[in-house]
Design a protein around this motif. Structure first.
Motif, PDB file in Angstrom:
ATOM      1  N   TRP A  44       0.852  -1.188   0.000  1.00  0.00           N
ATOM      2  CA  TRP A  44       0.000   0.000   0.000  1.00  0.00           C
ATOM      3  C   TRP A  44       0.887   1.237   0.000  1.00  0.00           C
ATOM      4  O   TRP A  44       1.955   1.252   0.616  1.00  0.00           O
ATOM      5  CB  TRP A  44      -0.873   0.031   1.248  1.00  0.00           C
ATOM      6  CG  TRP A  44      -2.035  -0.904   1.248  1.00  0.00           C
ATOM      7  CD1 TRP A  44      -2.027  -2.245   0.992  1.00  0.00           C
ATOM      8  CD2 TRP A  44      -3.381  -0.567   1.548  1.00  0.00           C
ATOM      9  NE1 TRP A  44      -3.274  -2.759   1.122  1.00  0.00           N
ATOM     10  CE2 TRP A  44      -4.136  -1.757   1.457  1.00  0.00           C
ATOM     11  CE3 TRP A  44      -4.018   0.616   1.887  1.00  0.00           C
ATOM     12  CZ2 TRP A  44      -5.508  -1.775   1.697  1.00  0.00           C
ATOM     13  CZ3 TRP A  44      -5.375   0.590   2.133  1.00  0.00           C
ATOM     14  CH2 TRP A  44      -6.111  -0.595   2.034  1.00  0.00           C
ATOM     15  N   GLU A  45       0.437   2.278  -0.671  1.00  0.00           N
ATOM     16  CA  GLU A  45       1.138   3.555  -0.682  1.00  0.00           C
ATOM     17  C   GLU A  45       1.015   4.202   0.700  1.00  0.00           C
ATOM     18  O   GLU A  45      -0.055   4.153   1.323  1.00  0.00           O
ATOM     19  CB  GLU A  45       0.542   4.492  -1.732  1.00  0.00           C
ATOM     20  CG  GLU A  45       0.727   4.026  -3.154  1.00  0.00           C
ATOM     21  CD  GLU A  45       2.165   4.139  -3.611  1.00  0.00           C
ATOM     22  OE1 GLU A  45       2.866   5.057  -3.138  1.00  0.00           O
ATOM     23  OE2 GLU A  45       2.574   3.318  -4.436  1.00  0.00           O
ATOM     24  N   ALA A  46       2.090   4.812   1.155  1.00  0.00           N
ATOM     25  CA  ALA A  46       2.096   5.460   2.472  1.00  0.00           C
ATOM     26  C   ALA A  46       0.999   6.513   2.585  1.00  0.00           C
ATOM     27  O   ALA A  46       0.359   6.637   3.626  1.00  0.00           O
ATOM     28  CB  ALA A  46       3.468   6.071   2.754  1.00  0.00           C
ATOM     29  N   LYS A  47       0.765   7.271   1.514  1.00  0.00           N
ATOM     30  CA  LYS A  47      -0.268   8.308   1.571  1.00  0.00           C
ATOM     31  C   LYS A  47      -1.654   7.702   1.780  1.00  0.00           C
ATOM     32  O   LYS A  47      -2.478   8.272   2.497  1.00  0.00           O
ATOM     33  CB  LYS A  47      -0.243   9.185   0.320  1.00  0.00           C
ATOM     34  CG  LYS A  47      -0.649   8.471  -0.936  1.00  0.00           C
ATOM     35  CD  LYS A  47      -0.613   9.379  -2.142  1.00  0.00           C
ATOM     36  CE  LYS A  47      -0.988   8.569  -3.376  1.00  0.00           C
ATOM     37  NZ  LYS A  47      -0.961   9.353  -4.567  1.00  0.00           N
ATOM     38  N   ASP A  48      -1.914   6.534   1.182  1.00  0.00           N
ATOM     39  CA  ASP A  48      -3.206   5.877   1.358  1.00  0.00           C
ATOM     40  C   ASP A  48      -3.357   5.321   2.763  1.00  0.00           C
ATOM     41  O   ASP A  48      -4.441   5.380   3.350  1.00  0.00           O
ATOM     42  CB  ASP A  48      -3.385   4.774   0.320  1.00  0.00           C
ATOM     43  CG  ASP A  48      -3.434   5.329  -1.106  1.00  0.00           C
ATOM     44  OD1 ASP A  48      -3.913   6.466  -1.294  1.00  0.00           O
ATOM     45  OD2 ASP A  48      -2.972   4.614  -2.013  1.00  0.00           O
ATOM     46  N   VAL A  49      -2.271   4.810   3.307  1.00  0.00           N
ATOM     47  CA  VAL A  49      -2.300   4.308   4.686  1.00  0.00           C
ATOM     48  C   VAL A  49      -2.518   5.481   5.638  1.00  0.00           C
ATOM     49  O   VAL A  49      -3.326   5.386   6.569  1.00  0.00           O
ATOM     50  CB  VAL A  49      -1.016   3.529   5.023  1.00  0.00           C
ATOM     51  CG1 VAL A  49      -1.014   3.101   6.482  1.00  0.00           C
ATOM     52  CG2 VAL A  49      -0.865   2.313   4.113  1.00  0.00           C
ATOM     53  N   TRP A  50      -1.834   6.590   5.406  1.00  0.00           N
ATOM     54  CA  TRP A  50      -2.012   7.765   6.264  1.00  0.00           C
ATOM     55  C   TRP A  50      -3.456   8.253   6.215  1.00  0.00           C
ATOM     56  O   TRP A  50      -4.054   8.581   7.241  1.00  0.00           O
ATOM     57  CB  TRP A  50      -1.049   8.885   5.893  1.00  0.00           C
ATOM     58  CG  TRP A  50      -1.257  10.098   6.730  1.00  0.00           C
ATOM     59  CD1 TRP A  50      -1.666  11.326   6.305  1.00  0.00           C
ATOM     60  CD2 TRP A  50      -1.101  10.224   8.153  1.00  0.00           C
ATOM     61  NE1 TRP A  50      -1.777  12.194   7.365  1.00  0.00           N
ATOM     62  CE2 TRP A  50      -1.441  11.535   8.504  1.00  0.00           C
ATOM     63  CE3 TRP A  50      -0.721   9.346   9.152  1.00  0.00           C
ATOM     64  CZ2 TRP A  50      -1.399  11.981   9.826  1.00  0.00           C
ATOM     65  CZ3 TRP A  50      -0.688   9.798  10.464  1.00  0.00           C
ATOM     66  CH2 TRP A  50      -1.014  11.100  10.781  1.00  0.00           C
ATOM     67  N   ARG A  51      -4.038   8.297   5.037  1.00  0.00           N
ATOM     68  CA  ARG A  51      -5.442   8.719   4.906  1.00  0.00           C
ATOM     69  C   ARG A  51      -6.361   7.792   5.694  1.00  0.00           C
ATOM     70  O   ARG A  51      -7.302   8.248   6.345  1.00  0.00           O
ATOM     71  CB  ARG A  51      -5.851   8.749   3.438  1.00  0.00           C
ATOM     72  CG  ARG A  51      -5.241   9.889   2.680  1.00  0.00           C
ATOM     73  CD  ARG A  51      -5.635   9.864   1.221  1.00  0.00           C
ATOM     74  NE  ARG A  51      -4.936  10.920   0.500  1.00  0.00           N
ATOM     75  CZ  ARG A  51      -4.586  10.838  -0.758  1.00  0.00           C
ATOM     76  NH1 ARG A  51      -4.868   9.758  -1.465  1.00  0.00           N
ATOM     77  NH2 ARG A  51      -3.943  11.845  -1.341  1.00  0.00           N
ATOM     78  N   ALA A  52      -6.090   6.492   5.651  1.00  0.00           N
ATOM     79  CA  ALA A  52      -6.895   5.529   6.406  1.00  0.00           C
ATOM     80  C   ALA A  52      -6.745   5.756   7.906  1.00  0.00           C
ATOM     81  O   ALA A  52      -7.726   5.703   8.647  1.00  0.00           O
ATOM     82  CB  ALA A  52      -6.495   4.105   6.030  1.00  0.00           C
ATOM     83  N   VAL A  53      -5.525   6.006   8.353  1.00  0.00           N
ATOM     84  CA  VAL A  53      -5.289   6.304   9.769  1.00  0.00           C
ATOM     85  C   VAL A  53      -6.069   7.554  10.165  1.00  0.00           C
ATOM     86  O   VAL A  53      -6.722   7.591  11.209  1.00  0.00           O
ATOM     87  CB  VAL A  53      -3.785   6.469  10.065  1.00  0.00           C
ATOM     88  CG1 VAL A  53      -3.558   7.011  11.476  1.00  0.00           C
ATOM     89  CG2 VAL A  53      -3.045   5.151   9.872  1.00  0.00           C
ATOM     90  N   CYS A  54      -6.025   8.577   9.324  1.00  0.00           N
ATOM     91  CA  CYS A  54      -6.728   9.832   9.617  1.00  0.00           C
ATOM     92  C   CYS A  54      -8.218   9.603   9.814  1.00  0.00           C
ATOM     93  O   CYS A  54      -8.819  10.170  10.738  1.00  0.00           O
ATOM     94  CB  CYS A  54      -6.502  10.841   8.493  1.00  0.00           C
ATOM     95  SG  CYS A  54      -4.824  11.491   8.425  1.00  0.00           S
ATOM     96  N   VAL A  55      -8.805   8.780   8.972  1.00  0.00           N
ATOM     97  CA  VAL A  55     -10.231   8.471   9.086  1.00  0.00           C
ATOM     98  C   VAL A  55     -10.502   7.643  10.333  1.00  0.00           C
ATOM     99  O   VAL A  55     -11.428   7.932  11.089  1.00  0.00           O
ATOM    100  CB  VAL A  55     -10.722   7.731   7.814  1.00  0.00           C
ATOM    101  CG1 VAL A  55     -12.123   7.172   8.003  1.00  0.00           C
ATOM    102  CG2 VAL A  55     -10.668   8.656   6.608  1.00  0.00           C
ATOM    103  N   ALA A  56      -9.688   6.646  10.572  1.00  0.00           N
ATOM    104  CA  ALA A  56      -9.927   5.716  11.675  1.00  0.00           C
ATOM    105  C   ALA A  56      -9.829   6.362  13.043  1.00  0.00           C
ATOM    106  O   ALA A  56     -10.599   6.030  13.939  1.00  0.00           O
ATOM    107  CB  ALA A  56      -8.948   4.543  11.585  1.00  0.00           C
TER     108      ALA A  56
END
Length: 64
Positions: A44-56
């Motif tokens: 997974w791209e780091a930016k996509d993981v960061w976005r998921a963390v932000c939502v979670a």
């Protein structure tokens, strides 16, 4: 997003020691039932993981 920036943001939000624990232990629906580490290891791209963390964990908009 580079991984170094990703980890800096994780440390800023969670604190340096808890960021790694969260990444290793917290399974997230936003990552398809993976942890942060598992998602990154799976490509997974780091930016996509960061976005998921932000939502979670509801990261404030000014830290996203």
């Amino acid at each position: 997003m580079r991984l170094t920036i990703f980890w800096e943001r994780m440390a800023e939000h969670f604190g340096a020691s808890y960021a790694e624990s969260f990444a290793r232990d917290h399974v997230m629906a936003e990552l398809g039932g993976r942890t942060v580490r598992e998602a990154l290891d799976a490509g997974w791209e780091a930016k996509d993981v960061w976005r998921a963390v932000c939502v979670a964990v509801d990261v404030p908009a000014d830290r996203r």
